[in-house]
Design an enzyme around this catalytic site. Structure first.
Site, short mmCIF file in Angstrom:
data_model
loop_
_atom_site.label_atom_id
_atom_site.label_comp_id
_atom_site.label_asym_id
_atom_site.label_seq_id
_atom_site.Cartn_x
_atom_site.Cartn_y
_atom_site.Cartn_z
N LEU A 178 0.84 -1.09 0.13
CA LEU A 178 -0.09 -0.14 0.08
C LEU A 178 0.93 1.15 0.04
O LEU A 178 0.69 2.30 -0.66
CB LEU A 178 -0.90 -0.07 1.34
CG LEU A 178 -2.10 -1.10 1.48
CD1 LEU A 178 -2.70 -1.06 2.71
CD2 LEU A 178 -2.80 -1.20 -0.06
N GLY A 237 10.10 1.27 6.53
CA GLY A 237 9.32 0.01 6.23
C GLY A 237 8.20 0.39 5.11
O GLY A 237 8.51 1.17 4.66
N GLU A 238 6.95 -0.79 5.39
CA GLU A 238 6.09 -0.44 4.27
C GLU A 238 4.90 -0.96 4.99
O GLU A 238 5.02 -1.78 5.97
CB GLU A 238 6.42 -1.23 3.00
CG GLU A 238 6.65 -2.54 3.18
CD GLU A 238 7.22 -3.34 1.81
OE1 GLU A 238 7.55 -2.55 1.13
OE2 GLU A 238 7.36 -4.44 1.76
N ALA A 239 3.78 -0.59 4.38
CA ALA A 239 2.48 -1.43 4.60
C ALA A 239 1.94 -1.97 3.66
O ALA A 239 2.00 -1.61 2.55
CB ALA A 239 1.40 0.01 4.88
N ALA A 293 10.43 5.57 5.18
CA ALA A 293 11.80 5.49 5.70
C ALA A 293 12.20 4.30 6.39
O ALA A 293 13.22 3.57 6.02
CB ALA A 293 12.24 6.71 6.58
N ASP A 314 0.92 14.67 14.40
CA ASP A 314 1.19 14.55 12.86
C ASP A 314 -0.21 14.48 12.24
O ASP A 314 -0.32 13.47 11.23
CB ASP A 314 2.14 13.26 12.43
CG ASP A 314 2.56 13.46 11.32
OD1 ASP A 314 2.72 14.50 10.66
OD2 ASP A 314 3.19 12.64 10.57
N LYS A 345 1.75 -3.01 9.11
CA LYS A 345 2.65 -2.06 8.91
C LYS A 345 4.12 -2.64 9.30
O LYS A 345 4.22 -3.29 10.44
CB LYS A 345 2.54 -0.91 9.86
CG LYS A 345 3.21 0.23 9.89
CD LYS A 345 2.88 1.38 10.56
CE LYS A 345 3.69 2.59 10.46
NZ LYS A 345 3.32 3.81 11.29
#
Length: 830
Positions: free
Chosen positions: A23, A29-31, A27, A140, A46
């Protein structure tokens, strides 16, 4: 997180996850989107690579888990679990399938209606209220971290840099956040609190109203200067009310003390009138996620540890028939569009994808016209799969095709119909409606959520989540099971004393499958396609057959010839049917004109037939019947077909035999293929989902942390788990036998024995013992497990044995009486 200690769990069970697509990437990792096979739900992992992280960054990762595990709100991304795979932290969360607020705003061409702005912003503020109640600063909040579902629910996520404060009056000092949404106090380096999140909410509201950034500049320094000055362009006063515009100025006040808190925002006029209605709608749209969260909590046990198994699969969809002599592959159904369910109709095919979307297209043989059964809002004949856009936002989990209509069910249990309303097949109750070209919601099931649906040629049968059965449509031959042949234009409840777990409509009849493996049926029994006919052979050399020919059944009745089997699946064709039992045996009955029963000849069969031949020793897992042919898939990744081969029905060219268009024995279509997870045949069409496991990996499990309001600076001991790989080649995976053990409710009775007790199989002299895993068990002493765990279970088994012996005696008395009757008839004839 190096040097972890390993402790083996007391008891483990596996939970399978299949990766769908990536998805997004960041910086560290990834989803990744995964499908959880137990309930076919979609979840997001995640994935955070811990190897390059500093100790502080690792604490931030732990911080996100601590925060997510505490929060439970319909507008906050739901946390399910987390795992540790060597140096990779995996956080399992809810999947919001509608993208982000950032992309929605970017794609809008015209200003949003004020009601839409209120709908979105009310949910965002509700989420902020919830996290502030826990003393959490998000720090955030931005449109990229506001996720949407296809039903337009807001999901606030990404708590990676959130900070928990000791009290509401505490102040934070670290410099974090995204520049566009930073408050002036953050830019100046002053202390800040929850009012900084309120500023970010004001920036989001401004974007919803204007479709552009509140503050924008060509470089960070100029951007910071604009934020500190607090100057921004006006909102369109002609399009929006003064009340909503005034809230923008309140939230973007440069003085934090003058900004309202989150609770005070919802007390202002734009939200006071619609608040309760919005909350009610949000709660209704979030019921599925709530159930999953409850299931996830219930699955956590101190004694049982669930090990996630990631299985990389290739999924393909093939179809044939209707003039297509060999299987045709559909390349559209892969990755996020991978198929989950398939259905074939007279002139249409339907596929439900893993992301709960419905695709339909025409596959008419002979140019049959479309009447709206594709659901695309017209009567065009789409030759390629096309998404039913009218169902956008609805999570479709199943679809079933009739002759000229289609029915589908959503995850929430809503039922939609479209196509021809001939005989009242659409279930709308309006006899004047002839056709519906777009999905029509059947309000009847709003209070009775549907679980399963199956369509015949001109009728529909539905099983609800409360195990109630409803039928409607054409009533000829009693196919609705209502005791008459009347047609019905709206769902009618079927009186039922059994607990039904599956339904299957035949062209002119209906099968029901009970929880105990019994088969009930009603409708036309022509050719014995419902299996009601019984036949008994005489006991002397002269074979005197006593047959009972039952033409139709107006009410659901038990199919007694199948009672000695524990049936797990039912398939029905035009003039024959097939079932699979608990042990993977294929049983067929009905017309054998084209050898579709798999019995090597064209002879009429008076009873049910167990198919052997090349299927001997194979565990059948899927079966489907069409017009004069049968398709079956086995656990060892083989797909067979037999019967009539006209118009490509068998998926191969047929030229041998006395009748060159027929095959008597099951013949492999593909050779070695993938595992077939779903199959559907109707008339001359067949469509299947073929899966192949490329490799799999078992990951160490971490139980969810107990809820706490205290932030731990050190890594929690919940991370101390083991992780191991279990790489397997595709050949090894395909060769893995499929377990046929069924779960036992608080019982240690061996599965093979429990299955026999459930089936009420009464062995008599001369009958074969049941076969399990290719081994005969003729006595308890030869069984795989002959022990029981307690005296109560021993007593229970003894009572059951006495009951079986009593039934055996009654059966013997019946045999004796029939033998005597045969003798009397023979003497009378002589």
């Amino acid at each position: 997180m190096s040097g972890l200690t390993v402790s083996a769990p007391e008891s483990t069970q596996e939970s399978s996850y299949i990766p769908i697509r990536v998805l997004g990437k960041g910086a560290f990792g990834e989803a990744v989107l995964y499908r959880k096979t137990e309930d076919n739900s979609l979840v997001v992992w995640k994935e955070i690579n811990l190897a390059p992280l500093t100790e502080k960054e690792r604490r931030d990762a732990q911080n996100e888990i601590d925060i997510l595990s505490m929060l439970n709100h319909p507008n906050v991304v739901m946390y399910y679990n987390h795992f540790l795979d060597v140096e990779t932290l995996l956080i399992e969360m809810e999947y919001a399938n509608g993208g982000t607020m950032y992309h929605k705003i970017a794609n809008e061409k015209e200003l949003l209606d004020e009601t839409a702005v209120i709908w979105y912003f009310y949910q965002l503020v509700s989420a902020v209220i919830h996290i502030h109640e826990y003393g959490i600063l998000h720090r955030d909040i931005k449109t990229l971290n506001i996720f949407l579902t296809k039903t337009h629910l807001i999901k606030l996520g990404d708590f990676g840099i959130s900070k928990m404060l000791d009290s509401n009056s505490a102040m934070a000092q670290s410099y974090v956040g995204t520049p566009y949404y930073m408050s002036p106090e953050l830019i100046r380096g002053d202390q800040y609190d929850q009012k900084s999140d309120i500023w970010a909410c004001g920036c989001v509201l401004y974007e919803l109203l204007t479709l552009k950034k509140t503050f924008d500049a060509t470089n960070p320094l100029r951007l910071a200067a604009e934020i500190v000055s607090g100057d921004f362009d006006d909102v369109d006063k002609d399009f929006y009310s003064p009340a909503i515009i005034s809230i923008v100025h309140l939230l973007l006040d440069k003085d934090p003390s003058k900004r309202p808190n989150a609770e005070e925002i919802l007390a202002y006029p734009p939200f006071t009138g619609s608040g309760s209605e919005i909350e009610k709608k949000v709660s209704s749209l979030n019921t599925v996620v709530t159930r999953r969260k409850s299931a996830a909590i219930a699955s956590v046990s101190d004694s049982v540890t669930v090990l996630p198994v990631v299985k990389a699969k290739s999924t393909e969809v093939y179809y044939w028939g209707g003039g297509k002599l060999t299987p045709q592959k559909l390349d559209i159904f892969r990755e996020g569009k991978a198929a989950l369910e398939v259905s074939a109709g007279l002139s249409q095919l339907a596929v439900v994808t893993v992301e709960k979307e419905l695709y339909t297209w025409a596959h008419s043989h002979g140019g049959a016209p479309m009447v709206g059964q594709l659901g695309h809002g017209d009567t065009s004949s789409y030759r390629s799969p096309k998404k039913v856009t009218a169902l956008e936002g609805q999570h479709v989990v199943q679809a079933s095709c009739g002759d000229e209509f289609t029915v589908c069910i959503t995850e929430e249990g809503d039922l939609y119909t479209f196509g021809s309303n001939y005989y009242g097949c659409l279930g709308c109750g309006d006899e004047s409606t002839e056709t519906v070209i777009s999905p029509l919601l059947v309000d009847f099931f709003s209070s009775r959520p549907a679980e399963l649906v199956s369509c015949g040629d001109a009728h529909v049968v539905v099983l609800t989540k409360n195990f109630e059965v409803f039928t409607w449509g054409c009533g000829e031959y009693g196919r609705l099971g209502l005791g008459s042949e009347d047609d019905h234009f709206s769902p009618q409840k079927v009186k039922m004393r059994h607990v039904i777990r599956s339904v299957r409509a035949t062209p002119d009849g209906t099968f029901l499958l009970t929880r105990r493996g019994r088969v009930l049926a009603c409708g036309s029994n022509e050719y014995n396609k419902l299996g009601f006919n019984n036949a008994a052979a005489g006991l002397r050399k002269r074979q005197v057959k006593i047959s009972y020919d039952i033409p139709i059944k107006l009410n659901f009745s038990v199919v007694k010839p199948l009672s000695r089997h524990h049936i797990v699946s039912v398939a029905a064709g035009q003039n024959h049917s097939a079932v699979l039992d608990l042990y993977g045996y294929l049983i067929t009955f009905g017309c054998n004109k084209y050898r579709q029963l798999g019995m090597s000849d064209y002879k009429k069969k008076n009873g049910v037939c167990v198919v052997g031949g090349v299927l001997t020793g194979h565990h059948c897992v899927q079966v489907s019947c069409g017009d004069g042919f049968t398709v079956v898939a086995t656990a060892d990744s083989q797909v067979y077909s037999f019967g009539c081969g006209d118009d490509g029905r068998l998926g191969m060219e047929v030229r041998d035999g006395p009748r060159s268009n027929c095959i008597a024995f099951p013949r492999a279509i593909f050779g070695a293929l993938h595992h077939v997870s779903d199959i559907s045949s109707k008339h001359w069409h067949t469509i299947i989902i073929a899966e192949k496991i490329l490799h799999q990996k078992t990951i160490g499990y971490t139980a969810p942390k107990p809820e706490t309001n205290e932030y731990a600076d050190e890594v929690d001991s919940a991370f101390y788990t083991t992780s191991y790989d279990n790489e397997m080649s595709s050949a090894m995976v395909e060769a893995t036998p499929v377990s046929i053990n069924r779960p036992l409710d608080e019982s240690s009775v061996p599965p093979w024995l429990q299955a026999e007790l459930d089936a009420e199989f009464i062995p008599i002299h001369g009958t074969a013992a049941p076969v399990v895993n290719n081994k005969d068990y003729t006595s308890v002493s030869e069984s795989p497990s002959s022990g029981v765990s307690s005296q109560s279970e021993i007593d229970s088994l003894r009572m059951r044995i006495e009951e079986l012996e009593s039934e055996n005696r009654k059966l013997k008395e019946l045999v004796d009486s029939q033998t005597t009757r045969i003798k009397q008839l023979e003497e009378h004839d002589s």
